[in-house]
Design a protein around this motif. Structure first.
Motif, mmCIF file in Angstrom:
data_model
loop_
_atom_site.group_PDB
_atom_site.id
_atom_site.type_symbol
_atom_site.label_atom_id
_atom_site.label_comp_id
_atom_site.label_asym_id
_atom_site.label_seq_id
_atom_site.Cartn_x
_atom_site.Cartn_y
_atom_site.Cartn_z
ATOM 1 N N LEU A 1 0.852 -1.183 0.000
ATOM 2 C CA LEU A 1 0.000 0.000 0.000
ATOM 3 C C LEU A 1 0.889 1.235 0.000
ATOM 4 C CD1 LEU A 1 -2.963 1.081 0.423
ATOM 5 C CD2 LEU A 1 -2.470 1.035 2.861
ATOM 6 N N CYS A 2 0.536 2.190 -0.816
ATOM 7 C CA CYS A 2 1.209 3.494 -0.841
ATOM 8 C C CYS A 2 0.160 4.464 -1.359
ATOM 9 C CB CYS A 2 2.433 3.464 -1.737
ATOM 10 S SG CYS A 2 3.359 5.016 -1.755
ATOM 11 N N ARG A 3 -0.620 5.028 -0.438
ATOM 12 C CA ARG A 3 -1.810 5.762 -0.853
ATOM 13 C C ARG A 3 -2.098 6.926 0.077
ATOM 14 N NH1 ARG A 3 -6.502 1.892 -1.513
ATOM 15 N NH2 ARG A 3 -5.531 1.638 -3.518
ATOM 16 N N LEU A 4 -2.674 7.967 -0.509
ATOM 17 C CA LEU A 4 -3.190 9.095 0.262
ATOM 18 C C LEU A 4 -4.694 8.936 0.395
ATOM 19 C CD1 LEU A 4 -1.307 12.107 -1.363
ATOM 20 C CD2 LEU A 4 -0.726 10.889 0.729
ATOM 21 N N ARG A 5 -5.226 9.362 1.532
ATOM 22 C CA ARG A 5 -6.672 9.299 1.767
ATOM 23 C C ARG A 5 -7.125 10.662 2.276
ATOM 24 N NH1 ARG A 5 -9.717 8.120 6.340
ATOM 25 N NH2 ARG A 5 -7.811 7.640 7.479
ATOM 26 N N ALA A 6 -8.059 11.275 1.547
ATOM 27 C CA ALA A 6 -8.588 12.580 1.950
ATOM 28 C C ALA A 6 -9.548 12.401 3.116
ATOM 29 C CB ALA A 6 -9.291 13.248 0.787
ATOM 30 N N VAL A 7 -9.284 13.097 4.215
ATOM 31 C CA VAL A 7 -10.129 13.045 5.401
ATOM 32 C C VAL A 7 -11.061 14.250 5.410
ATOM 33 C CG1 VAL A 7 -10.127 13.064 7.930
ATOM 34 C CG2 VAL A 7 -8.395 11.772 6.692
#
Length: 178
Positions: free
Chosen positions: A43-49
C-alpha cells in the motif's frame, strides 16, 4: 530574564495564530521497489479526510532482515520543475533510531513517529507501516515559504538501493486570515 519572558509571551499567541492560517497538505505519494525480492509495497496511498487534511498510508514488507539502513533524503521545491532547494541528507537509519543525534532528522522523525512502526532498532523484517500520517504545521520549528514540495527518500539496505518513497506536498500561508 524579564525581557525573554515578555518576548515569549508576545510570540506565543502569534505562533498559535500563524498555525491556524496555514494549509499543509500532501498531494501525491509514490513508492517504488527496486528489488521486489527484498521489498514489496502493499500500500502506498493518500486518503482525503477533509478538505485540508490528507492522510498517508504505506505498507512495506521487508522479506529479509535488514541490519544496515542508509536513508538518502532530499527536499525539493517546485519552480519550473522540481529544483534542489533546502536539504539533501544521508544518514545511518539504525544509528539514528538508537541515538537520535541528528537535529534535522529528528524534526522529520517528530512529524511521523507516532504513525509508524519503525520505532525500534535494527534489524527490520516483515511489515513496516506508516498509518494515517498527516502533516501538522505546528510541529515545524520554522516556517517554510509557500509552494509545492517533493520529499524524495531512497532506502539503501546492505549497500544496495532497494526502494524509494516520494511524497509531494503543498504549503500555503493563508494571508487573508493574517
Amino acid at each position: 530574564m524579564k525581557r525573554l519572558l515578555i518576548i515569549w509571551m508576545l510570540a506565543h499567541p502569534l505562533q498559535h495564530y500563524q498555525c491556524s492560517a496555514v494549509i499543509f497538505k500532501m498531494t501525491n505519494a509514490v513508492c517504488e521497489s527496486y528489488n521486489k525480492t527484498w521489498v514489496e509495497f502493499g500500500l502506498c496511498r493518500l486518503r482525503a479526510v477533509s478538505r485540508n487534511k490528507v492522510c498517508l498510508n504505506v505498507d512495506a514488507n521487508l522479506l529479509y532482515p535488514v541490519h544496515d539502513v542508509i536513508v538518502k533524503a532530499r527536499l525539493l521545491k517546485r519552480a519550473n520543475g522540481y529544483k534542489p532547494w533546502l536539504y539533501s541528507v544521508s544518514f545511518d537509519g539504525c544509528q539514528f533510531i538508537r541515538r537520535r543525534n541528528n537535529a534535522l532528522i529528528r524534526i522529520v522523525w517528530e512529524l511521523f513517529k507516532e504513525y509508524s512502526t519503525i520505532n525500534h532498532t535494527c534489524p527490520y523484517v516483515g511489515l513496516q507501516q506508516v498509518k494515517n500520517f498527516y502533516l501538522r504545521s505546528e510541529k515545524l520549528p520554522t516556517p517554510i515559504p509557500t509552494g509545492e514540495y517533493l520529499l524524495m527518500i531512497d532506502w539503501v539496505f546492505n549497500k544496495k538501493p532497494q526502494a524509494a518513497t516520494n511524497v509531494y506536498f503543498t504549503f500555503v500561508e493563508d494571508l487573508k486570515d493574517s
